[in-house]
Scaffold this motif. Structure first.
Motif, mmCIF file in Angstrom:
data_model
loop_
_atom_site.group_PDB
_atom_site.id
_atom_site.type_symbol
_atom_site.label_atom_id
_atom_site.label_comp_id
_atom_site.label_asym_id
_atom_site.label_seq_id
_atom_site.Cartn_x
_atom_site.Cartn_y
_atom_site.Cartn_z
ATOM 1 N N ALA A 943 -3.620 -2.502 -6.197
ATOM 2 C CA ALA A 943 -3.020 -1.650 -5.161
ATOM 3 C C ALA A 943 -4.089 -1.101 -4.226
ATOM 4 N N HIS A 944 -5.241 -0.742 -4.770
ATOM 5 C CA HIS A 944 -6.313 -0.239 -3.922
ATOM 6 C C HIS A 944 -6.791 -1.313 -2.948
ATOM 7 N N LYS A 945 -6.781 -2.574 -3.367
ATOM 8 C CA LYS A 945 -7.224 -3.646 -2.488
ATOM 9 C C LYS A 945 -6.320 -3.777 -1.272
ATOM 10 N N HIS A 946 -5.058 -3.494 -1.465
ATOM 11 C CA HIS A 946 -4.091 -3.709 -0.384
ATOM 12 C C HIS A 946 -3.566 -2.405 0.177
ATOM 13 N N LYS A 947 -4.314 -1.300 0.015
ATOM 14 C CA LYS A 947 -3.773 0.000 0.414
ATOM 15 C C LYS A 947 -3.511 0.098 1.911
ATOM 16 N N LYS A 948 -4.244 -0.672 2.712
ATOM 17 C CA LYS A 948 -3.999 -0.619 4.146
ATOM 18 C C LYS A 948 -2.642 -1.206 4.488
ATOM 19 N N GLN A 949 -2.241 -2.256 3.736
ATOM 20 C CA GLN A 949 -0.940 -2.856 4.006
ATOM 21 C C GLN A 949 0.185 -2.056 3.362
ATOM 22 N N ASP A 950 -0.133 -1.351 2.258
ATOM 23 C CA ASP A 950 0.903 -0.658 1.508
ATOM 24 C C ASP A 950 1.006 0.791 1.951
ATOM 25 N N VAL A 951 1.525 1.010 3.144
ATOM 26 C CA VAL A 951 1.714 2.369 3.636
ATOM 27 C C VAL A 951 2.906 2.975 2.913
ATOM 28 N N LEU A 952 2.685 4.108 2.280
ATOM 29 C CA LEU A 952 3.738 4.720 1.481
ATOM 30 C C LEU A 952 4.662 5.564 2.343
ATOM 31 N N GLN A 953 5.926 5.587 1.944
ATOM 32 C CA GLN A 953 6.929 6.359 2.658
ATOM 33 C C GLN A 953 7.731 7.185 1.659
ATOM 34 N N PRO A 954 8.215 8.364 2.086
ATOM 35 C CA PRO A 954 9.077 9.146 1.186
ATOM 36 C C PRO A 954 10.334 8.360 0.837
ATOM 37 N N CYS A 955 10.770 8.481 -0.404
ATOM 38 C CA CYS A 955 11.974 7.774 -0.828
ATOM 39 C C CYS A 955 12.641 8.558 -1.952
ATOM 40 N N ASP A 956 13.889 8.254 -2.205
ATOM 41 C CA ASP A 956 14.644 8.835 -3.303
ATOM 42 C C ASP A 956 14.834 7.757 -4.362
ATOM 43 N N THR A 957 14.580 8.095 -5.624
ATOM 44 C CA THR A 957 14.706 7.109 -6.690
ATOM 45 C C THR A 957 15.501 7.676 -7.855
ATOM 46 N N ALA A 958 16.105 6.776 -8.589
ATOM 47 C CA ALA A 958 16.754 7.105 -9.852
ATOM 48 C C ALA A 958 16.115 6.237 -10.925
ATOM 49 N N TYR A 959 15.914 6.776 -12.100
ATOM 50 C CA TYR A 959 15.297 6.001 -13.165
ATOM 51 C C TYR A 959 15.871 6.447 -14.511
ATOM 52 N N PRO A 960 15.868 5.529 -15.497
ATOM 53 C CA PRO A 960 16.442 5.858 -16.799
ATOM 54 C C PRO A 960 15.410 6.452 -17.747
ATOM 55 N N VAL A 961 15.858 7.345 -18.614
ATOM 56 C CA VAL A 961 15.059 7.856 -19.721
ATOM 57 C C VAL A 961 15.874 7.637 -20.992
ATOM 58 N N PHE A 962 15.212 7.144 -22.023
ATOM 59 C CA PHE A 962 15.902 6.832 -23.276
ATOM 60 C C PHE A 962 15.514 7.881 -24.314
ATOM 61 N N VAL A 963 16.523 8.459 -24.956
ATOM 62 C CA VAL A 963 16.316 9.585 -25.856
ATOM 63 C C VAL A 963 16.917 9.256 -27.217
#
Length: 1077
Positions: A943-963
């Motif tokens: 990721a560091h190698k391609h950080k210039k191409q990988d411009v980050l943007q705010p986003c909303d995410t959902a993810y699972p947690v197993f309990v």
């Protein structure tokens, strides 16, 4: 290829030869691994051919033996049984104090209000002094005056003499001001690069504002908790106290302009609805379009969260630059403003400009919002940016704006041509606006500011000094990443001859560090899962433990684009009905209860929360107490002499961020640590110290009860003679009062995780925002149970592991303390092997996983730390179906993602879910670069190698947690994978959060994988940005005044920059201003 697996339970008891887990060769490379409080290693059974039946009684024997061995080792090295006995002995003498949530929030609110009132009084005194100084000052066109220029102070020329405006200015490091070099006896003056430092208006304003120096000093002496105080002039200079040297950026440019700051804009004007019309016809090509884009960007910089805006581009037809916002106005928060700027940069020119349709569309939007009582319900304005207007536009004004002229129209003529100047001035003057011509990029800033002066006229004429509190923003003056709020007030000219012009002199303000404000809600009173939070009238978070305003871009920590427009509903997302948010917005006082999910490392815990709400002028305060945690405080009866003796043990420390004693008022106290201040207070050496006596009572009690642990750990370390016996690196304990003890069993150079229990590992410390992660995890276990936690240790040659175990003493329904050890992974390998080696051989796989499904022991070293679903998705599916695990969906509305390279709703394999589950693990937000990215170090390096191409943007995410459902302690079953069957047995390891899984590896079900979908896509983002959530408008509005001089509406003269500034390279003006608010 086998078909999809079919699963069912195996009702019969399995028979056959007893399997054994042989010592795997894979562990040879892991000898340097470490374990903290509960680390587990991996092991597996040797392979053989054929399908195996797994004897249930054997698996249970393994689990019981392994659990017993672990428990004996952990209790021996942690000393938990001794500590448990000590607390049991003193239990009869404990006093139990119940926590009243409503009284607590009321007390916190009163303390905060008292603190904030002092800041308002300081600002009011600055307003009075500035207006009085202006009233007594006569403008002098030829004034010659030397002042302390923040950029030039202490600068010398080649001859060694001080440069002009650069006299000697004594600067000293001051801890109260982030250890910056400052002068607390004088202020200094900063000017943006585009403001000439010898302009007569500037010199007269600076000379007049010299009167503020004595007031700055008096305010600071009266209230030593004050931080920066300042006066931002409408002409562009910025007087700041204490005086500080300002450093230009790498291009030699000072981009900071006080008039663009949120505190200035909000104090100078009332809320406003703005529609910006941009001419994109063919005549606007080249430099004209560049100037127009810069003008739009500059206007956007003058808007704040109480304002509403939209942008329409027009030529032969009109189009909204953001189709999602068609026909509406959106809140001008930071997120939306930055989004508009990106879209403005993409505008192209073509066709012929037809302005009447664009004006009609703008008036209709403003009219509709006014009718339905949406938007600011105060000022309304249209900004027309064009190089000319030729068609008949007067009928539009007759239809929508005359005779009342409730919508002001501001016109900006782009370019040097003056052919259309009269027409654009006529439009502005006949609609209570202002006309300016912008012929160069350097002109934009000063000309855009004119509209603020017009909008401020009604307030100035009325002399309404409204107190303004801003949203949270980063401290650009100190060049740090500290979150602040500012209290600001406008400063007016009180001269009678200028009354109808409504002259705004500027704005005064003072910063309040939100961190200091939240110290008034002591964490020890809230319990392990309790917290306090603040939000604004718009529902945006000022302070919240779950607010994550920063992210890593490569190796640099930066503010997120939307860091100060995070809504309360995005961190308290279980409040689906908006009950909590509505109560806080409406300034209600009361309490409510709701079930919430609290992230703990890779897992989640369901809690019952009780929230108290109290409102004040600056913000609304919420205090959260969780049922079973924080409802009671236990107070012991300990003498000062006895407690002080034990408090001075070298193995003891106190939470550095907590306020045991006030050390920020008296300058002599600021150099003291909290422990040093406590000792001085208890010894009576400093009567001026103010301390929290209830907290000190808790600390003294804990110090006495835990004192025997030092001798116990020391004796244990001395009795370990053989290096092979050193299975534990460290033992430690923590109490609710923020007391921490630790002891090493090895030399400090041999400790596997050297950052643990240091400020470098924020998650392991008592901080202002949270109890340590290991303390919070342990608090969720029954007394005496162990919590094992596996985590990577960054910066080591090989991946290290930590093992954590918590042991709590119950007292009146509240956990009192937690103990733990950091263990060596080789010992866990041997322990697991010892528990399983005594039986025959068979081809089986052994996994030890934690209560969230992460692998701690496996025959294959590369599987340690991975989610079980990545290795065997069919097995996890079966465990979910049997109710062994439950799946909980968590949401992250503050994530930073790479722009999607495919359809945003495409599913992603569970193998990438792990990173999404761990976002709460580290306060450093190691995974902010990808909500679903891999945890592996090689991927991070990529990721560091391609950080210039990988411009980050705010986003909303959902993810699972197993309990893991703790009621299910054992299970077994069969998974059908095409032509074969896979058997498995699960057994809980006693007194721990661990499970032993034994499976048959001869049947391959690896083609079955679980999937998880990202919840962010274009439609979700559009809905979020369009949303018009409940908000409380500012209490006052100043839109018009009958004495206002509407004919002061601009002129046709070219107001380009002063001649010396025209020598600046053009590139300096196209650089985007680094505005933090």
């Amino acid at each position: 290829m086998p078909g999809p697996p079919r699963v069912h339970t195996d009702p019969s008891t399995a028979h056959g030869r007893r399997p054994s887990c042989q010592w795997p060769v894979a562990w040879a490379s892991l000898r340097k691994m470490a374990v903290l409080l509960c680390l587990l290693s991996s092991t597996s059974l040797s392979p053989s051919q054929g399908q195996a039946r797994i004897p249930l009684e054997t698996v249970k024997l393994w689990a019981d033996t392994f659990g017993r061995d672990l428990y004996d080792t952990v209790t021996k090295y942690s000393g938990s049984l001794l500590l448990q006995k000590k607390y049991k002995d003193v239990e009869p003498g404990l006093k139990i104090k119940e926590v009243d949530g409503l009284e607590l929030v009321k007390k916190f609110s009163e303390d905060m209000e008292t603190m904030l009132r002092r800041k308002v009084e300081a600002v009011q005194s600055l307003v009075e002094a500035a207006e009085e100084a202006d009233l007594n000052h006569e403008f002098n066109e030829s004034l010659v005056f030397d002042y302390y220029n923040s950029v030039l102070i202490n600068e010398k020329d080649e001859s060694g003499a001080y440069v002009e405006l650069g006299a000697e200015f004594v600067l000293e490091a001051n801890a109260h001001f982030s250890n910056l070099m400052v002068n607390t006896t004088l202020s200094s003056v900063q000017l943006p690069t585009n403001v000439y430092n010898k302009d007569p208006d500037i010199l007269n304003g600076i000379y007049m504002s010299e009167a503020l120096n004595s007031v700055f000093v008096e305010n600071f002496q009266r209230d030593p908790t004050l931080t920066w105080q300042y006066f931002g002039s409408s002409t562009g200079f910025f007087r700041i106290y204490p005086g500080i040297k300002w450093t230009p950026d790498e291009n030699g440019v000072i981009t900071f302009d006080c008039r663009n700051r949120g505190w200035y804009i909000q104090a100078a004007t009332s809320p406003k609805d703005i529609v910006i019309l941009v001419d994109t016809s063919g005549s606007m090509k080249g430099l004209r379009m560049t100037i127009a884009k810069h003008t739009v960007s500059t206007i956007l910089d003058t808007l704040g969260e109480n304002d509403f805006v939209n942008i329409i581009a027009y030529n032969d037809y009109i189009h909204y630059i953001e189709p999602c916002f068609k026909g509406i106005l959106v809140q001008a928060d930071r997120d939306n403003r930055e989004h508009f700027k990106q879209l403005v940069d993409e505008l192209m020119v073509k066709g012929v400009g037809v302005v009447d349709r664009a004006l009609s569309e703008a008036f209709q939007i403003l009219q509709q919002f006014q009718e339905v009582r949406r938007g600011s319900l105060c000022n309304q304005a249209i900004m027309l940016i064009t190089d000319g207007a030729v068609e008949d536009y007067e009928p539009v004004f007759q239809k929508y704006n005359w005779p009342d002229r409730k919508v002001r129209v501001f016109t900006y003529l782009i370019g040097r041509e003056v052919s259309f100047a009269d027409r654009l001035k006529w439009i502005a003057c006949n609609n209570k606006g202002y006309y300016t011509q912008i012929s160069t990029l350097a002109d934009a800033q000063e000309n855009v500011m004119e509209y603020l002066h017009v909008l401020s006229r009604p307030m100035v004429i009325n002399h309404d000094h409204d107190v303004t509190w801003t949203e949270a923003y980063m401290d650009s003056k100190a060049q740090s990443l500290t979150l602040l709020t500012t209290v600001a007030m406008p400063v007016f000219s009180k001269k009678n001859e200028t009354r109808s012009h409504g002259i705004l002199l500027g704005v005064v303000g003072s910063d309040v560090a939100l961190r200091e404000l939240m110290k008034l809600a002591p964490r020890y009173k809230l319990g392990v899962h309790g917290y306090a939070f603040l939000n604004t009238n718009n529902g945006y978070i000022l302070s919240h433990p779950d607010l994550r305003p920063l992210y890593w871009e490569g190796k640099k920590l930066k503010p997120k684009p939307n860091y100060n427009s995070v809504d309360l509903s995005e961190v308290e997302w279980e409040d689906q009905a908006g009950t909590l948010r509505t109560a806080m917005i409406n300034r209600e006082t009361g309490s409510l209860s709701m079930d919430v999910k609290v992230p703990l490392d890779r897992g989640v815990r369901r809690l019952r929360e009780r929230t108290g709400v109290q409102s004040q002028e600056a913000a609304s305060l919420g205090v959260v107490l969780s049922r079973g945690h924080g409802e009671y405080i236990l107070l012991g009866n300990t003498s000062v002499e006895e407690g002080l003796h034990d408090l001075l043990h070298p193995d003891l420390s106190l939470a550095g961020d907590w306020i045991y004693c006030l050390t920020d008022i008296d300058p002599d106290h600021r150099k003291l640590s909290q422990l040093e201040a406590v000792v001085r207070f208890l010894k009576g050496q400093d009567p001026a110290l103010e301390c929290d006596e209830e907290l000190l009572q808790e600390v003294l009690f804990d110090a006495v009860v835990t004192a025997p642990m030092e001798a116990y750990w020391t004796a244990l370390a001395l009795n370990i003679s053989d290096e092979s016996e050193r299975v534990v690196d460290m033992a430690f304990l923590g109490t609710r009062a923020g007391l921490l003890r630790s002891s090493l069993f090895v030399g400090s150079e041999k400790v596997s995780d050297k950052q643990f229990l240091t400020p470098a590992d924020d998650a392991s410390m008592f901080t202002l925002d949270h109890f340590p992660l290991w303390y919070r995890q342990a608090a969720e276990q029954p007394p005496g149970n162990m919590v094992f936690n596996l985590r990577s240790v960054e910066g080591q040659g090989n991946p290290h592991r930590e093992l954590r175990d918590g042991d709590q003493q119950m007292g009146a329904g509240d956990k009192k303390e937690s103990v733990g050890v950091q263990m060596r992974v080789e010992f866990l390998q041997r322990t697991f092997w010892s528990a399983t080696r005594q039986v025959g051989t068979r081809d089986l796989d052994c996994f030890v996983i934690d209560g969230n499904g992460f692998i701690l022991i496996s025959e294959r070293a590369q599987e340690m730390g991975r989610f079980l679903g990545e290795v065997d998705g069919a097995l996890v599916t079966q465990l979910l179906g049997m109710g062994v695990f439950s799946q909980v969906t968590m949401y992250d509305y503050q994530a930073m993602c790479k722009p999607p390279t495919h359809h945003p709703s495409a599913s992603r394999p569970l193998a990438s879910v792990r990173a999404g589950l761990r976002w709460v693990l580290s306060s450093r937000l190691l995974l902010e670069w990808s909500a679903w990215g891999s945890w592996h170090a090689d991927n991070r390096a990529e990721a560091h190698k391609h950080k210039k191409q990988d411009v980050l943007q705010p986003c909303d995410t959902a993810y699972p947690v197993f309990v893991h459902q703790t009621a299910v302690q054992e299970a077994n079953g069969i998974i059908e994978c095409g032509a074969c069957q896979k058997t498995f047995v699960m057994q809980q390891i006693p007194k721990s959060n661990l499970l032993l899984l034994v499976t048959d590896p001869t049947c391959d079900c690896s083609v079955s994988t679980l999937t998880a979908s990202s919840a962010h896509n274009a439609s979700v983002k559009c809905d979020r940005m369009r949303s018009q959530k409940l908000r409380r408008r500012p209490d006052t509005c100043h839109a018009f005044h009958p004495e206002e001089n509407a004919q002061d509406c601009g002129g046709t003269s070219d107001t380009s920059a002063s001649h010396p500034l025209l020598l600046l390279p053009l590139c300096a003006w196209v650089l985007p201003p680094r505005l933090l608010q």
